[in-house]
Design an enzyme around this catalytic site. Sequence first.
Site, PDB file in Angstrom:
ATOM      1  N   TYR A 144       0.852  -1.195   0.000  1.00  0.00           N
ATOM      2  CA  TYR A 144       0.000   0.000   0.000  1.00  0.00           C
ATOM      3  C   TYR A 144       0.883   1.238   0.000  1.00  0.00           C
ATOM      4  CZ  TYR A 144      -3.614   3.346   1.484  1.00  0.00           C
ATOM      5  OH  TYR A 144      -4.481   4.411   1.575  1.00  0.00           O
ATOM      6  N   ASP A 239       9.196   2.914   0.257  1.00  0.00           N
ATOM      7  CA  ASP A 239       8.092   3.540   0.987  1.00  0.00           C
ATOM      8  C   ASP A 239       8.285   3.181   2.465  1.00  0.00           C
ATOM      9  OD1 ASP A 239       5.792   4.235   2.279  1.00  0.00           O
ATOM     10  OD2 ASP A 239       4.418   3.408   0.779  1.00  0.00           O
ATOM     11  N   LYS A 267       3.384   8.871   9.084  1.00  0.00           N
ATOM     12  CA  LYS A 267       3.164   8.234  10.386  1.00  0.00           C
ATOM     13  C   LYS A 267       4.112   8.770  11.481  1.00  0.00           C
ATOM     14  CE  LYS A 267       0.439   4.620   8.443  1.00  0.00           C
ATOM     15  NZ  LYS A 267       0.571   3.945   7.167  1.00  0.00           N
TER      16      LYS A 267
HETATM   17  C1  LIG Z   1      -0.048   4.428   5.814  1.00  0.00           C
HETATM   18  C2  LIG Z   1       0.772   4.191   4.622  1.00  0.00           C
HETATM   19  C3  LIG Z   1       0.730   5.065   3.517  1.00  0.00           C
HETATM   20  C4  LIG Z   1      -0.263   6.187   3.398  1.00  0.00           C
HETATM   21  O1  LIG Z   1      -0.068   7.185   4.361  1.00  0.00           O
HETATM   22  P1  LIG Z   1      -1.308   8.172   4.699  1.00  0.00           P
HETATM   23  O2  LIG Z   1      -0.700   9.141   5.667  1.00  0.00           O
HETATM   24  O3  LIG Z   1      -2.377   7.312   5.274  1.00  0.00           O
HETATM   25  O4  LIG Z   1      -1.713   8.822   3.435  1.00  0.00           O
HETATM   26  C5  LIG Z   1       1.628   4.857   2.489  1.00  0.00           C
HETATM   27  N1  LIG Z   1       2.507   3.842   2.537  1.00  0.00           N
HETATM   28  C6  LIG Z   1       2.566   2.987   3.568  1.00  0.00           C
HETATM   29  C7  LIG Z   1       3.598   1.899   3.579  1.00  0.00           C
HETATM   30  C8  LIG Z   1       1.687   3.123   4.637  1.00  0.00           C
HETATM   31  O5  LIG Z   1       1.731   2.234   5.638  1.00  0.00           O
END
Ligand SMILES: *Cc1c(COP(=O)(O)O)cnc(C)c1O
Length: 427
Positions: A144, A239, A267
Amino acid sequence: MEYKRSSALFAEAQKVIPGGVNSPVRAFKAVGGDPIFVKSAKGAYLYDEDGNTLIDYINSWGPMILGHAYPAVVDAVIDKAKKGTSFGMPTQIETAIAQKAIAMVPNIDKIRFVNSGTEACMSAIRLARGYTHREKIIKFAGCYHGHSDSFLIQAGSGAVTFGTPNSPGVTQGTAKDTLLANYNDIESVAALMQANKDQVAAIIVEPVAGNMGCIPPQEGFLEGLRTLCDQNGTLLIFDEVMTGFRLAKGGVQERLGITADIATYGKVIGGGLPVGAFAARAEIMDYLAPQGPVYQAGTLSGNPLAMAAGLAMLTALEDDAIFTRLDEKTAYLHKGIASALSENKVAHTINRIGSMISVHFSEDAVVDFATAAKGDNATFKAFFHGMLSQGIYIAPSAYESWFITDALTYADLDKTIAAVGTVAKTL
Ligand SMILES: *Cc1c(COP(=O)(O)O)cnc(C)c1O
């Protein structure tokens, strides 16, 4: 435990907010029942609207790595708020947090702050495309990267193929530029690179996957991606929205010693305020406007409250002992949960690295999206509701990692393990 008030609040919310929530994963669709409305939180505990106390294993989906209402973060935000909440002009604190992040993370010279992980990943691929003058990207099934169009693409029947959108509203035109590979399967990536020679701008990957449960990279997988990128003039994007400032100060780049070309954050970096960021070596970052041609902007980017929270959080995380403690607590939990489930003959696989852990109700190794999807969902639902009735709040989806916070005490962990034992008898 009673959830009457939460259910009433949810009914009210549904009249004015689609599905009653501002992010789908907060609803209990995957497990059934109504979501819990939280009133406040402190340290490792949530206090809900019905007066229940819950031990929190979600922690805002990651950010609260030191526990809720961490004093240094709260104080920094209050102090800043009194001086004005947004200016749309440069502030010194933006440089201060940039310097701090660059000092903590290997291989980055410059960083730009945005408002979410979604924005960070979306901007990172635009930058990669602008820098390489190529259009396609490779992502992995089950990873994701936020909800921007290019990433809402899923594999069809596990085949490595052109992506098809998994949300209405994502156009075929966008989908055709996102190629899908399988996590931990370097051959699937090599095949795509071969078939799309000189067209792949970037490979984007969760270097430790956390959005199909926790799936660590197998030996050689990330190294293989690095090599393929180097051979093909493709940028490697880590990511690290979930792993950054969690698996180590410097995230996976530090913990596993592999270099990314661009890294994205979110985060933890915001300490609980809306912050995302993307970073790279200067040569790549200088492609961004106003220095370079790739446009990217934000009215509230680098917002002073968000920067104050993030700076206080990163400052606290300079202490390496925190990461050691987090690893030890998570290992303790891992061992306790594994024996509680084994004693009760519940088929399971537990994946863990550092303070990311997930319990899969399947005996097979969980190494990619297909194997993660094999978990028994009915068992997970029963497990989730059983744990909740014992005052333990885990993510309401089998595809989520648990997020361990340093605020958890060993007494909390023992209580959690005992709850697993009780619930396991009913599974
Ligand atoms: C949570 C998450 C996102 C998206 O971040 P948001 O602040 O919710 O837009 C992207 N990549 C990873 C790996 C995530 O866990």
